[in-house]
Structure formats: structure tokens, C-alpha cells
Design a protein around this motif. Sequence first.
Motif, PDB file in Angstrom:
ATOM      1  N   LYS A 136      12.336  11.601   7.580  1.00  0.00           N
ATOM      2  CA  LYS A 136      12.068  12.550   6.481  1.00  0.00           C
ATOM      3  C   LYS A 136      11.697  11.834   5.185  1.00  0.00           C
ATOM      4  O   LYS A 136      12.223  12.127   4.114  1.00  0.00           O
ATOM      5  CB  LYS A 136      13.263  13.479   6.270  1.00  0.00           C
ATOM      6  CG  LYS A 136      13.664  14.219   7.544  1.00  0.00           C
ATOM      7  CD  LYS A 136      14.626  15.336   7.282  1.00  0.00           C
ATOM      8  CE  LYS A 136      15.166  15.983   8.540  1.00  0.00           C
ATOM      9  NZ  LYS A 136      14.252  16.135   9.662  1.00  0.00           N
ATOM     10  N   GLN A 137      10.796  10.885   5.330  1.00  0.00           N
ATOM     11  CA  GLN A 137      10.283  10.147   4.167  1.00  0.00           C
ATOM     12  C   GLN A 137       8.816  10.520   3.954  1.00  0.00           C
ATOM     13  O   GLN A 137       8.114  10.847   4.906  1.00  0.00           O
ATOM     14  CB  GLN A 137      10.376   8.631   4.426  1.00  0.00           C
ATOM     15  CG  GLN A 137      11.817   8.145   4.595  1.00  0.00           C
ATOM     16  CD  GLN A 137      11.908   6.775   5.235  1.00  0.00           C
ATOM     17  OE1 GLN A 137      11.213   6.487   6.215  1.00  0.00           O
ATOM     18  NE2 GLN A 137      12.779   5.927   4.715  1.00  0.00           N
ATOM     19  N   LEU A 138       8.375  10.453   2.715  1.00  0.00           N
ATOM     20  CA  LEU A 138       6.955  10.639   2.421  1.00  0.00           C
ATOM     21  C   LEU A 138       6.280   9.267   2.434  1.00  0.00           C
ATOM     22  O   LEU A 138       6.939   8.238   2.295  1.00  0.00           O
ATOM     23  CB  LEU A 138       6.774  11.309   1.060  1.00  0.00           C
ATOM     24  CG  LEU A 138       7.368  12.726   0.925  1.00  0.00           C
ATOM     25  CD1 LEU A 138       7.102  13.288  -0.468  1.00  0.00           C
ATOM     26  CD2 LEU A 138       6.792  13.657   1.986  1.00  0.00           C
ATOM     27  N   VAL A 139       4.956   9.273   2.585  1.00  0.00           N
ATOM     28  CA  VAL A 139       4.225   8.008   2.686  1.00  0.00           C
ATOM     29  C   VAL A 139       3.230   7.876   1.535  1.00  0.00           C
ATOM     30  O   VAL A 139       2.459   8.800   1.258  1.00  0.00           O
ATOM     31  CB  VAL A 139       3.462   7.910   4.034  1.00  0.00           C
ATOM     32  CG1 VAL A 139       2.758   6.567   4.150  1.00  0.00           C
ATOM     33  CG2 VAL A 139       4.407   8.127   5.212  1.00  0.00           C
ATOM     34  N   ARG A 140       3.275   6.713   0.852  1.00  0.00           N
ATOM     35  CA  ARG A 140       2.214   6.359  -0.094  1.00  0.00           C
ATOM     36  C   ARG A 140       1.200   5.514   0.694  1.00  0.00           C
ATOM     37  O   ARG A 140       1.570   4.483   1.262  1.00  0.00           O
ATOM     38  CB  ARG A 140       2.734   5.519  -1.275  1.00  0.00           C
ATOM     39  CG  ARG A 140       3.710   6.236  -2.208  1.00  0.00           C
ATOM     40  CD  ARG A 140       3.842   5.506  -3.565  1.00  0.00           C
ATOM     41  NE  ARG A 140       2.757   5.873  -4.447  1.00  0.00           N
ATOM     42  CZ  ARG A 140       1.664   5.159  -4.665  1.00  0.00           C
ATOM     43  NH1 ARG A 140       1.508   3.971  -4.123  1.00  0.00           N
ATOM     44  NH2 ARG A 140       0.712   5.594  -5.460  1.00  0.00           N
ATOM     45  N   GLY A 141      -0.027   5.926   0.712  1.00  0.00           N
ATOM     46  CA  GLY A 141      -1.069   5.175   1.420  1.00  0.00           C
ATOM     47  C   GLY A 141      -1.627   4.110   0.485  1.00  0.00           C
ATOM     48  O   GLY A 141      -2.070   4.406  -0.612  1.00  0.00           O
ATOM     49  N   HIS A 142      -1.609   2.860   0.929  1.00  0.00           N
ATOM     50  CA  HIS A 142      -2.005   1.735   0.060  1.00  0.00           C
ATOM     51  C   HIS A 142      -2.831   0.769   0.894  1.00  0.00           C
ATOM     52  O   HIS A 142      -2.295   0.215   1.841  1.00  0.00           O
ATOM     53  CB  HIS A 142      -0.742   1.057  -0.464  1.00  0.00           C
ATOM     54  CG  HIS A 142      -0.998  -0.163  -1.300  1.00  0.00           C
ATOM     55  ND1 HIS A 142      -1.325  -0.091  -2.626  1.00  0.00           N
ATOM     56  CD2 HIS A 142      -0.969  -1.491  -0.998  1.00  0.00           C
ATOM     57  CE1 HIS A 142      -1.460  -1.309  -3.120  1.00  0.00           C
ATOM     58  NE2 HIS A 142      -1.267  -2.179  -2.147  1.00  0.00           N
ATOM     59  N   THR A 143      -4.047   0.549   0.606  1.00  0.00           N
ATOM     60  CA  THR A 143      -4.898   1.094  -0.429  1.00  0.00           C
ATOM     61  C   THR A 143      -6.304   1.144   0.135  1.00  0.00           C
ATOM     62  O   THR A 143      -6.668   0.304   0.966  1.00  0.00           O
ATOM     63  CB  THR A 143      -4.817   0.233  -1.727  1.00  0.00           C
ATOM     64  OG1 THR A 143      -5.772   0.696  -2.666  1.00  0.00           O
ATOM     65  CG2 THR A 143      -5.102  -1.239  -1.443  1.00  0.00           C
ATOM     66  N   VAL A 148      -6.216   5.325  -3.987  1.00  0.00           N
ATOM     67  CA  VAL A 148      -7.630   5.345  -3.570  1.00  0.00           C
ATOM     68  C   VAL A 148      -8.307   4.063  -4.044  1.00  0.00           C
ATOM     69  O   VAL A 148      -9.032   3.413  -3.298  1.00  0.00           O
ATOM     70  CB  VAL A 148      -8.345   6.593  -4.138  1.00  0.00           C
ATOM     71  CG1 VAL A 148      -9.829   6.579  -3.760  1.00  0.00           C
ATOM     72  CG2 VAL A 148      -7.674   7.851  -3.616  1.00  0.00           C
ATOM     73  N   VAL A 149      -8.061   3.703  -5.289  1.00  0.00           N
ATOM     74  CA  VAL A 149      -8.670   2.474  -5.840  1.00  0.00           C
ATOM     75  C   VAL A 149      -7.569   1.642  -6.478  1.00  0.00           C
ATOM     76  O   VAL A 149      -6.727   2.163  -7.216  1.00  0.00           O
ATOM     77  CB  VAL A 149      -9.763   2.805  -6.874  1.00  0.00           C
ATOM     78  CG1 VAL A 149     -10.334   1.528  -7.492  1.00  0.00           C
ATOM     79  CG2 VAL A 149     -10.881   3.618  -6.223  1.00  0.00           C
ATOM     80  N   VAL A 169       7.920   5.649   1.671  1.00  0.00           N
ATOM     81  CA  VAL A 169       7.572   4.289   2.101  1.00  0.00           C
ATOM     82  C   VAL A 169       6.098   4.011   1.818  1.00  0.00           C
ATOM     83  O   VAL A 169       5.258   4.913   1.842  1.00  0.00           O
ATOM     84  CB  VAL A 169       7.855   4.060   3.611  1.00  0.00           C
ATOM     85  CG1 VAL A 169       9.354   4.025   3.890  1.00  0.00           C
ATOM     86  CG2 VAL A 169       7.184   5.121   4.482  1.00  0.00           C
ATOM     87  N   THR A 170       5.816   2.738   1.534  1.00  0.00           N
ATOM     88  CA  THR A 170       4.437   2.266   1.333  1.00  0.00           C
ATOM     89  C   THR A 170       4.235   1.106   2.298  1.00  0.00           C
ATOM     90  O   THR A 170       5.124   0.248   2.409  1.00  0.00           O
ATOM     91  CB  THR A 170       4.238   1.711  -0.087  1.00  0.00           C
ATOM     92  OG1 THR A 170       4.692   2.654  -1.048  1.00  0.00           O
ATOM     93  CG2 THR A 170       2.778   1.382  -0.362  1.00  0.00           C
ATOM     94  N   ALA A 171       3.096   1.059   2.964  1.00  0.00           N
ATOM     95  CA  ALA A 171       2.799  -0.101   3.809  1.00  0.00           C
ATOM     96  C   ALA A 171       2.492  -1.276   2.877  1.00  0.00           C
ATOM     97  O   ALA A 171       1.546  -1.191   2.088  1.00  0.00           O
ATOM     98  CB  ALA A 171       1.593   0.195   4.684  1.00  0.00           C
ATOM     99  N   GLU A 172       3.284  -2.339   2.970  1.00  0.00           N
ATOM    100  CA  GLU A 172       3.008  -3.480   2.081  1.00  0.00           C
ATOM    101  C   GLU A 172       1.644  -4.079   2.395  1.00  0.00           C
ATOM    102  O   GLU A 172       0.920  -4.512   1.498  1.00  0.00           O
ATOM    103  CB  GLU A 172       4.094  -4.554   2.205  1.00  0.00           C
ATOM    104  CG  GLU A 172       3.852  -5.709   1.249  1.00  0.00           C
ATOM    105  CD  GLU A 172       4.998  -6.692   1.159  1.00  0.00           C
ATOM    106  OE1 GLU A 172       6.003  -6.521   1.881  1.00  0.00           O
ATOM    107  OE2 GLU A 172       4.878  -7.651   0.371  1.00  0.00           O
ATOM    108  N   ASN A 173       1.269  -4.101   3.659  1.00  0.00           N
ATOM    109  CA  ASN A 173      -0.026  -4.687   4.036  1.00  0.00           C
ATOM    110  C   ASN A 173      -0.821  -3.896   5.074  1.00  0.00           C
ATOM    111  O   ASN A 173      -2.046  -3.942   5.067  1.00  0.00           O
ATOM    112  CB  ASN A 173       0.183  -6.117   4.576  1.00  0.00           C
ATOM    113  CG  ASN A 173       0.462  -7.107   3.448  1.00  0.00           C
ATOM    114  OD1 ASN A 173      -0.355  -7.300   2.549  1.00  0.00           O
ATOM    115  ND2 ASN A 173       1.645  -7.712   3.462  1.00  0.00           N
TER     116      ASN A 173
END
Length: 390
Positions: free
Chosen positions: A119-126, A175-176, A85-89
Motif C-alpha cells: 500500500k505504497q505510492l510510487v514516484r517514477g524517476h525519471t 518527467v524532466v 517508494v522511488t526507484a533509485e536507478n
Amino acid sequence: MLRSALSIGLVSATVLLGGVTLTASASAAPAPPAAGPGKPTPYPADSLRALGDRVGLRIGTAVNMDELGTNAEYTKITAEQFSSVTAENVMKWQLVEPTRGTYDWAAADELVAFAKKNKQLVRGHTLVWHSQLPTWLSSDGYTTTLSNSELKALLKKHVQDQVKHFKGDIWQWDVVNEAFDDEGKPRETVWYKAWGGLGYIADAFRWAREADPKALLFYNDYNLEFTGPKSNAVYDFVKTLQAQRVPIDGVGFQGHLATQYGFPDLQNNLQRFADLGLKVAETEVDVRTFTEPAPNVNTPTSPLAPYAQESYWSRALKACLAVPECISFTPWGFGDTYSWIPGWFTNPQEGAALLYDADLKPKSQYYVIQQDLALAAGAPRRAPGGPGRP
Ligand code: G3I
């Protein structure tokens, strides 16, 4: 034949593909037992996440925290279909520090807890972007009343505080984000001006590595899919980062595609960045098309549009499958109602860009992706890397 049978959504049809029985409608699948408190939502063997697992490919989604936990169907699909999952905002600076000096991590923490439970991984954005900055810092990303030295100190504190807050919980950090414009020139944002160049990028990656040595650190941008000035500029820039031993692990290809443009040479671009020794990922995929004016912004003007969209989705996924360093494939949300597209592209109107319709029912595009994943069991298995993983 198979595709058209699936596309028209026969409610009771099932097919055996790649050793997995695919149900033609998610709602036709047997209802999973209700998850108790703290228990993960069980997910079906023909879900996107289960099919992706067979080749080590994480299938992600951007998550709208106004819906997660309050909209039952939205929440169920998020848990059942996606393994990342990625936080949209809610991890953007504007949302985590709306008032200078006061952090609000509540919504982002909720997403991380949901991901752990399921059991999901997280994409940190941004971490570093010129858009969605708090107004006390800059209202447009290009101008500010703060001094250069204040900006430098603020960016360091922001990157370090945020990465430390989520230490151990983030698989990939963007990161960027979007440091180059469409011509491949550096955007002259508040960060660029404060540093007098792109030096802020190397600093941000180094600060992030210090704060969480195990998270994978990504540069993320749109239109890298197309070979051209922008993709070339980012490619050259990433090489200069590597030459300076800046800790960059990957490049994110956002993948905001549109049927009005030709399909990009995405696989070649993923591959050439991977050949630099980097992970790559498709991080924000959607496929928009021309649609009717409001209120029917998710109804394509051409009845043929969904066929083009199916083809784009399929080719985008297969490009990732073909490159072993491509570790995740993330659509930018899943329900057309919640997509950023109709609000952004209004003249002419575009929409219908995601895999589920406005009633959260899977569209033909969903079944194409599901079918491609079912048939991908022979694709190279990928090693995602990151905290606690090989
Ligand atoms: O939080 C305010 C809320 O308080 C207010 O009532 C409401 C009224 O408009 O606005 C809310 O802010 C909105 C925000 O999303 C959170 O919902 C903004 O108006 C809206 O512009 C913002 O849009 C986001 C956009 O980034 C901002 O640039 C989209 O949801 C989000 O999908 C989009 O995502 C970006 C990626 O981060 C980077 N790549 C491109 C992608 C699409 O633009």
C-alpha cells in the motif's frame, strides 16, 4: 532532554508524544507478525509512514533493487517505514533500454508490485535526464552520434512507452530532471541541442500527460532549496510552461543538503512554487557531513556533526509540513551503506547522510524525524492528488 534521551538510543525507553507511543529503538518495537505471501507487511503506529498518514504526508524512500527482496532487514524497513517508494536507478533509461529497441522492465515491475502489496505510492524517476542514458544513445549526455530527428523520435517513444507501461501505477512522475545548471543556465544536453532550446521539456510533459492522464507530472532538480540564480531560473521557466498550458503539476526539490553549507530558505522556496498553483515535494533528501577516509566513510570526523544533521533533517521536514501543497518527503534511501554520497564526495570525504547506519539501525536523525512527525498532528492536512485520489 527528550531529544538527548532519544538520541542515545535507550533500547527500552518509550515516550508518549502527539498521542502516539514512540519506541526509542525500532528493534525494541514488538515484532510484527510475519507477512504471508501476497500479504502486506504490517507497520507499527510509530513508524514514519503511520505518523505521516495523520497529516496526509507521504514519507518516501529511494529503493535499491539489489537489496529489496534479498536483504530481509532492508526489505522489512522499506515496507514498515515508508508510504511511497522511488526507484533509485531501475526506471532510468540506461536500465530500462540497455540495448536499443529491447526493454527490460523486470526490476521496475518488481518495485511496483512490492509497492502495491504494501500500500505504497510510487514516484517514477525519471523520464528525461542527461545522465544515466544508455551508451548507444550517449555516453556523457552532451554528445551523441545520433541525428536531431532521430533523438526527437527516440525521446517521444521513450516517454510514451515508459509512461504507458506503468499507466495507473505511478503517483508522481519526474518527467524532466536537472535541466538547469548551478548558474541557472539551461544545460546544453543532447536534448537541448536536438530541439535548439528547452522545447523538449514542454513536449515531454505533453507526451506524458497523453500516456497517463492521471499521473502527477513533476519537474525535479537540486539546489532549488536555495533562493538564487538556479531556483529563480526554474521558477521563471515553470511560469512560462504554465503560460503555454503545458501540463505540469508539481516541482520536486531534491534536497541534497550538507552541514558545511548554511541551511537553505527551503520553506520560502517551496511556498513560492506552491503559490503558482503547483504541488511541491522533497524528493531526494540526504544530509551529508565530513567523515573519516575509507573504510570509515560513514563516521563523522566531528562528534558534533550528528547534532547539525539532526537540525537539518528536522528543518527540512518542517518546511514541508508548513506548506500544505508539499505532498511527500522522500529521503534518498535509508541505510548509509547504500547511499551514493561516500562514492561521490571523496575529497574531502563525506558520508553518514541518511537516517539509518551501516547496520540498518536507526540513527539519532531518525528519532528526530519521528518525533517531529508525532508532534505534527496539527499541521495542515494535504490532498495528494493523482490516480484515484482527491
Ligand atoms: O549498473 C552498473 C553496474 O552494472 C556496474 O557493475 C556498476 C559498477 O560501478 O555500476 C552500476 O551503475 C551504477 C548505478 O548507479 C546503478 O547502481 C553507476 O556506476 C552509479 O554511478 C550510479 O549512481 C547513481 C547516480 O544517480 C547516477 O548519476 C546513484 O546510485 C543514484 O543514487 C543517483 O541518484 C541521483 C538521482 O537519480 C538524481 N539526482 C541526484 C541523485 C544523486 O546523484
